[in-house]
Enzyme design. Sequence first.
Site, short mmCIF file in Angstrom:
data_model
loop_
_atom_site.label_atom_id
_atom_site.label_comp_id
_atom_site.label_asym_id
_atom_site.label_seq_id
_atom_site.Cartn_x
_atom_site.Cartn_y
_atom_site.Cartn_z
N ASP A 17 9.85 -2.73 2.18
CA ASP A 17 9.18 -2.20 1.00
C ASP A 17 8.28 -3.27 0.38
O ASP A 17 8.63 -4.45 0.38
CB ASP A 17 10.24 -1.75 -0.02
CG ASP A 17 9.66 -0.86 -1.10
OD1 ASP A 17 8.52 -0.37 -0.93
OD2 ASP A 17 10.33 -0.66 -2.13
N ASN A 65 7.51 10.34 3.47
CA ASN A 65 6.22 9.65 3.46
C ASN A 65 5.04 10.56 3.78
O ASN A 65 3.88 10.18 3.58
CB ASN A 65 6.22 8.48 4.45
CG ASN A 65 7.02 7.29 3.96
OD1 ASN A 65 7.46 6.46 4.77
ND2 ASN A 65 7.24 7.18 2.66
#
Length: 228
Positions: A17, A65
Amino acid sequence: MSDSTGSRARHVAIIMDGNGRWAKRRGLPRALGHRRGVEAVRKLVRAVEPLGIDCLTLYAFSSENWKRPEDEIDHLMGLLRRFIETDLPEFIANDVRLKIIGDYHALAPDIVESIEDAIERTAAGKRILAVALNYGSQQEIVRAAALAAQEGEVTEASLARHLYTHDLPPLDLLIRTSGEVRLSNFLLWQAAYAEMVFTEVLWPDYTPEHLRTALDDFAARERRFGGR
């Protein structure tokens, strides 16, 4: 049941991340953050054997996503194509077996073809790089439970046999970069007794030395698995 300190983490998973924030802090395009993130992956994969890790699982693209802007998704898929093409010879040379967890068949046909070719050509590898693509842990558990029910009684053992990770070592250590402290639908079942490390380091800046520090932290912990 407990385990003494000094144990080795055989299976490490990472929620990668911070690519976007890395780019934003530098006034750079978000796409450049993703490219630098791929470089961080390369460095870590090369460190798997020296660090004594048997399996490294990376959260590359979640089933959520797809909500991102189309141009960003296209860029991520392009990076995936190039990563497979460029790094496959290195995987083979370094005895790394590629495994995909998630519904990768929903990706573009040419990517699916490249993935399956890479899986076949690295099948003899002794160390595993598992990449989560179009993956969501809740969906994985529902899928596994449905398959187990088709066979008969749904138990912990029967469900576990149908997880994408059924042939991987138990998860020992889960790491998340960028300062976020949540699992984001990643390996929820597998992380039941995993140790966790959350770091402020953004993914493009994450190095094998950061991983070594996390492994040392893991080795110093006493794992109780619900016991005393």
